[in-house]
Scaffold this active site. Structure first.
Site, PDB file in Angstrom:
ATOM      1  N   HIS A 207       0.839  -1.211   0.000  1.00 27.07           N
ATOM      2  CA  HIS A 207       0.000   0.000   0.000  1.00 27.07           C
ATOM      3  C   HIS A 207       0.868   1.253   0.000  1.00 27.07           C
ATOM      4  O   HIS A 207       1.886   1.330   0.685  1.00 27.07           O
ATOM      5  CB  HIS A 207      -1.023  -0.001   1.128  1.00 27.07           C
ATOM      6  CG  HIS A 207      -0.487   0.064   2.522  1.00 27.07           C
ATOM      7  ND1 HIS A 207      -0.142   1.259   3.129  1.00 27.07           N
ATOM      8  CD2 HIS A 207      -0.256  -0.909   3.439  1.00 27.07           C
ATOM      9  CE1 HIS A 207       0.265   1.000   4.366  1.00 27.07           C
ATOM     10  NE2 HIS A 207       0.224  -0.296   4.581  1.00 27.07           N
TER      11      HIS A 207
ATOM     12  N   GLU B  90      -4.790   1.984   2.652  1.00 30.67           N
ATOM     13  CA  GLU B  90      -4.883   0.814   3.523  1.00 30.67           C
ATOM     14  C   GLU B  90      -5.114   1.251   4.960  1.00 30.67           C
ATOM     15  O   GLU B  90      -5.917   0.666   5.684  1.00 30.67           O
ATOM     16  CB  GLU B  90      -3.584  -0.017   3.432  1.00 30.67           C
ATOM     17  CG  GLU B  90      -3.666  -1.384   4.116  1.00 30.67           C
ATOM     18  CD  GLU B  90      -3.248  -1.368   5.582  1.00 30.67           C
ATOM     19  OE1 GLU B  90      -3.447  -2.396   6.257  1.00 30.67           O
ATOM     20  OE2 GLU B  90      -2.732  -0.343   6.073  1.00 30.67           O
ATOM     21  N   GLU B  91      -4.418   2.287   5.364  1.00 34.93           N
ATOM     22  CA  GLU B  91      -4.420   2.658   6.787  1.00 34.93           C
ATOM     23  C   GLU B  91      -5.763   3.239   7.238  1.00 34.93           C
ATOM     24  O   GLU B  91      -6.095   3.160   8.417  1.00 34.93           O
ATOM     25  CB  GLU B  91      -3.289   3.651   7.085  1.00 34.93           C
ATOM     26  CG  GLU B  91      -1.881   3.118   6.829  1.00 34.93           C
ATOM     27  CD  GLU B  91      -1.439   2.047   7.830  1.00 34.93           C
ATOM     28  OE1 GLU B  91      -2.226   1.636   8.691  1.00 34.93           O
ATOM     29  OE2 GLU B  91      -0.274   1.601   7.714  1.00 34.93           O
TER      30      GLU B  91
ATOM     31  N   ASP C  49       3.077  -6.444   3.506  1.00 36.02           N
ATOM     32  CA  ASP C  49       2.737  -5.313   4.381  1.00 36.02           C
ATOM     33  C   ASP C  49       3.116  -5.627   5.833  1.00 36.02           C
ATOM     34  O   ASP C  49       2.340  -5.408   6.755  1.00 36.02           O
ATOM     35  CB  ASP C  49       1.244  -4.980   4.249  1.00 36.02           C
ATOM     36  CG  ASP C  49       0.863  -3.743   5.053  1.00 36.02           C
ATOM     37  OD1 ASP C  49       1.761  -2.943   5.393  1.00 36.02           O
ATOM     38  OD2 ASP C  49      -0.338  -3.575   5.353  1.00 36.02           O
TER      39      ASP C  49
END
Lengths: 472, 472
Positions: free
Chosen positions: B296, B342-343, B370
Site C-alpha cells: 500500500h 490501507e491505513e 505489508d
C-alpha cells in the site's frame, strides 16, 4: 449512511488485518497435530522463551559488558571485561566461577593513524578514513609517502612485478555482494587483509592500503588481523573505508601519479597475562561431562565489540541464567566460557583445551557463538554422523522460528577441543547486517536488538539443556 | 622461535575461521545431492538473487518513494507518491502503467497535539509525548483537562462503571512481549487503540490516552486507526509513548488525583480523490490471467512509512524489474499494484477489486507485502488446499534462506479479491523489529536494510514468476 458504511468498512478491514496476522502466526498444521508426549521438551521451550523475552536478560548483560569499553586483547579494557564477567556470573550464583590464566599477544594502535592524498590537482591534499590492521608495524615517524598501485588480486599484483617496488599497494577487491551468505562474501575478499601486506612486501612495496571488508559504502574503516609471512619484510598495513576506496580508485584513474602519505604509530609489545572466564551449572548426575557454551571476551579496539563478540558472551551467560531461573537441573554440567584473544590468534581457546583443570573432564559438545547477535536462523549439528543423532531435536527449534538444522559448527576458541572428541555444534544468526559493523567503530551496543539477541540466548539454553539431559 | 610458533598459530586460526564459515554456509546434504533437472527453477533463483543483491534496486526505489515525505491517505504527499511510482514504473518500461481512481477519507492531524500532567506536587506540570490516533476528533480549543483513570482491559474499564465518567481513560496494557511472533503481541493489545475511545465514551469518559503499540520503552508515540462505535459519543483519542505510559502509571500510583490536559487539533474532512497505481509485465501466453504483487502506497504522517508500507511497494516494483532485467517472459501477467488508503479503511483494495477494468481479468493469486522490509523467513501458500499444490516449490526458497513454507497469506488490500477465487499468498519477514518503528516517527528510510529488503523482492520475484509459469 455513507458515514456508517465507511465505518463498517473500517471495522471489516480491521478484522481482516487481525485474521491475516493470526493466520501467518499459526504453527504449521503438522506441528498442531502432533501430540505433546512426542515432544517432551516443548514445555521447556515455552518456559525458557517466555522468561527470556520478558526479561531481555542478554541485552542487560551485554550492556554491562560493553560499559567497560573496547576489550582489545591484552588491554586494560580486556582485563576489566574479565573481572566484570566473573562478577556477573558470581552474582548470578553460578557454580565454579573462576578465571583461567592465558598469556596473550599485545598490540597497540597508538595515537596516530592517518592517510592523505598528496599531489592531486583535482582534490588537493585530502585525508582518507583509515585504521591500522591488527598486528601491523607502524610507519617511520614522518610516515610513508609513495605513489599508489591498485590491484584486485594477488595474481594481478604478481603480474605487475617490479611495478610494485617502492609503492603503496592498494588492494581494492570488494566483497562479493551477490552471495546471500555474507560470510561467503567476507571469505571472497579477506585474503587481501590477511596476506596482502606480505604478498606486496615480497615485491618491494612500502606499505599497503586494503579496502575495508564490508558490503556498505561508508566512511568507517574496518580493522582485523593481518599475518606477516616470515619470508617477507614487514611493512605497515591499514584498512581504508569503502567510500575512501571508491574515491581513491576513481581518482587514480584520472591521476595515476598521486601519492598517499600514511602515518601509523601502532606497534607490537611483549606478551602479557590475561584470562578466560568460566562459570557453570554443575550437572546433577554426570558433573564431569560438560556441554560448553561460549564466546570470546576480547574485541577490537575501535568500538565495544557488541556483536563481535559481546553477543556471544552475553548469550552464554544468559543461557545459564535462563536454565537456572527456570529451576532446571541439568544432568550434565553446562559451562559458560568466555575466551580471551580470539582476534589475535586464539590463545585463550588453546590454553583452555590444555589446562590441567581439563583432566578428568569430558567435553561432550561445544557451541561457540561468534557471528553477531542477530536473529538465529539455523542450528548446526556438527559432523554428519553427529548431526544424524541430533536432528531429532529439530522440533524444539521450530517454535523459535528456526527451521533449518544442518551439519556444521565450530569456532576458533572451541576448535582445539575437537582433538578430545568434542562435538562442535553451532547456532547461526542471520548474516545480512553483520559485516556492516564487524571490526569497525559501528560495533556498538545500539547496533544489537534486544529481542534478536535474546532469541539467540534462548536457542542456546534449549540446545545446551537437551544435550545435558540426553548426551549425544 | 616463539614468534614463529605464534604466527603459525594465527595462520591455523584463520584457516579454522574460514572452514567454520564455509561449513555453516553449506546447503544441507540433501540439497547437495539432488539433480538439477529435479529443480528447474534453481538457475533462475540464482540469476535473480545475484542481480538483486548486486543492484539493491528495491532500496533505490524506496529511497525515491520516501523522498516525497509522508503519504497519509488523501494528503498532497500521497498524491506525490502516486505520481512518483507511476513515473518510476514508466521509466522502467513496464506494460500498462496507469492509475485507477479511488475516493478516500481525509483526516488531518493539524498543528497542535500536546498533553501535559497538571497538579502533580512531585514533578510539576510536565509534558507527555503523544500523538492523535488516526480518525480521532480534536479537543475543544482549550483542550480537555480531567483526572485520569488507568485500566488494562475493557473488563476492568466496565467494572469501574461510573468511576469513568468525566475522566480521561488511560489504557495501559502492554503488548505481550513473551510472544515470539510480534504480530501476536500486537494483537494482544491493539483493541485498546481500535475500540478504546468508544468503550470509554459509553461510560462517560471525556477522552482516552492509549499506550503506544511497541515492545520498546522509548519516547516515540505510535499512531494508528481508531474506530468509533456509532452507538457511542465520539471523544478524542491519543497514543502516549511507552516511556510516558510507564511514567504516568508510576505517578498515578503516588498521586491518583493528578490531571492531564490534552489538546488535539486533528479533524476529519470530506473525502477526496486519490488513486491506486498499476504496472505490469504482460503475460506472453495468458495475459488476462494475473499474478498480483503489491503493497500500500499510503503511510502514516509521522514519518515516511519506509517499512509500512514503502517496503511492500518498493519490493513489488523491484520484483518486476528483476524479472524484466533478467529477460524472463512470464506466460501469465505479473502485475504490481500499489494500493491507496490501507491505513484508513482499505478503500483502494475495494475499488481495485470492483473496477470495471477487472472484467475479463482473472486474478490467480495475490501477494501483498505489508509487514515491513525485514529478512524474509517464511512463504505463505494460501488456504490448506492451495498450499498442497504449492509446497512443491519449497525448494526454490531454500537457497534464499527461507526454509519455512506454510499455509496463510492475505492483506487488507487484496482481501476483496478472495471473492473472485484469487489465492491469497504471502511472504513473511522477520517480525522482531517491526513494531519498534510501526506507525511512529521512526519509520524512516534508515531503518530499512538494503539487503534484507532486496531478499524480500527477490523472493517475491521468484514466487510470482513460478506462479505465472505454472499457475496454481
Amino acid at each position: 449512511m455513507a458515514q456508517r458504511d465507511t465505518k463498517r468498512e473500517i471495522l471489516i478491514s480491521s478484522v481482516i488485518i487481525i485474521l491475516a496476522f493470526m493466520i501467518l502466526s499459526l504453527p504449521t498444521p503438522a506441528a498442531a497435530q502432533e501430540k505433546p508426549q512426542d515432544k517432551p521438551y516443548l514445555d521447556i521451550v515455552g518456559r525458557l522463551s517466555a522468561l527470556g523475552l520478558q526479561d531481555e536478560g542478554a541485552y542487560e548483560i551485554l550492556r554491562k559488558l560493553t560499559s567497560v569499553g573496547p576489550r582489545l586483547t591484552g588491554s586494560p579494557g580486556a582485563a576489566a571485561g574479565v573481572e566484570l564477567m566473573r562478577q556477573v556470573m558470581q552474582d548470578l550464583g553460578f557454580d565454579n566461577v573462576h578465571i583461567e590464566p592465558v598469556t596473550v599477544n599485545r598490540w597497540v594502535r597508538g595515537g596516530t593513524e592517518k592517510a592523505r592524498i598528496i599531489g592531486s590537482t583535482i582534490v588537493g591534499n585530502i585525508p582518507l578514513m583509515i585504521c591500522a590492521l591488527g598486528g601491523s608495524i607502524g610507519t617511520p615517524e614522518l610516515g610513508v609517502t609513495a605513489p599508489m598501485v591498485e590491484v584486485r588480486s594477488f595474481q594481478e599484483l604478481r603480474a605487475l612485478g617490479e611495478g610494485v617496488r617502492n609503492r603503496i599497494v592498494f588492494f581494492n577487491r570488494p566483497m562479493d555482494r551477490k552471495l546471500i551468505q555474507t560470510f561467503g562474501a567476507y571469505g571472497s575478499a579477506a585474503d587481501q587483509r590477511v596476506r596482502g601486506a606480505s604478498e606486496a612486501a615480497k615485491l618491494g612495496a612500502l606499505a599497503v592500503l586494503v579496502r575495508s571488508l564490508t558490503l556498505r559504502i561508508d566512511d568507517f574503516p574496518h580493522t582485523g588481523l593481518l599475518e606477516y609471512d616470515p619470508a617477507a619484510p614487514k611493512i605497515p598495513a591499514a584498512a581504508v573505508s569503502t567510500a575512501g576506496a571508491e574515491f581513491l580508485s576513481a581518482l587514480l584513474r584520472k591521476e595515476p601519479d598521486v601519492r598517499v602519505q600514511l602515518e601509523l604509530s601502532c606497534k607490537n609489545l611483549a606478551p602479557v597475562p590475561s584470562a578466560n572466564v568460566v562459570g557453570e551449572i554443575r550437572g546433577s548426575e554426570r558433573p564431569d561431562e560438560i556441554i560448553l557454551v561460549g564466546g570470546h571476551l576480547d574485541s577490537w579496539d575501535l568500538a565495544v565489540g557488541a556483536h563481535d563478540d559481546g553477543a556471544g558472551c552475553a548469550n552464554a551467560v544468559e543461557a545459564l541464567r535462563l536454565i537456572k531461573t527456570a529451576g532446571l537441573k541439568p544432568r550434565r554440567t553446562i559451562r559458560a566460557v568466555m575466551f580471551m584473544d580470539e582476534e589475535f590468534g586464539g590463545t585463550g581457546g588453546r590454553f583452555y583445551a590444555m589446562d590441567e583443570r581439563r583432566k578428568g573432564e569430558k567435553h561432550l559438545a561445544a557451541i561457540e557463538l561468534d557471528s553477531g547477535g542477530f536473529l538465529p536462523i539455523a542450528v548446526g549439528g556438527g559432523k554428519p554422523e553427529v548431526f544424524e543423532k541430533l536432528k531429532k531435536w529439530e522440533y524444539v527449534f521450530k517454535p523459535l522460528g528456526i527451521t533449518m538444522m544442518r551439519p556444521g559448527g565450530g569456532g576458533v576458541d572451541v576448535a582445539p577441543l575437537a582433538a578430545q572428541g568434542t562435538a562442535l555444534l553451532g547456532i547461526s544468526p542471520d548474516s545480512q547486517r553483520y559485516f556492516d559493523v564487524h571490526h569497525s567503530g559501528l560495533d556498538i551496543l545500539e547496533s544489537v536488538h534486544p529481542r534478536e539477541l535474546e532469541l539467540g540466548a534462548i536457542s542456546l539454553a534449549i540446545y545446551a539443556y537437551i544435550l545435558a539431559q540426553e548426551g549425544i
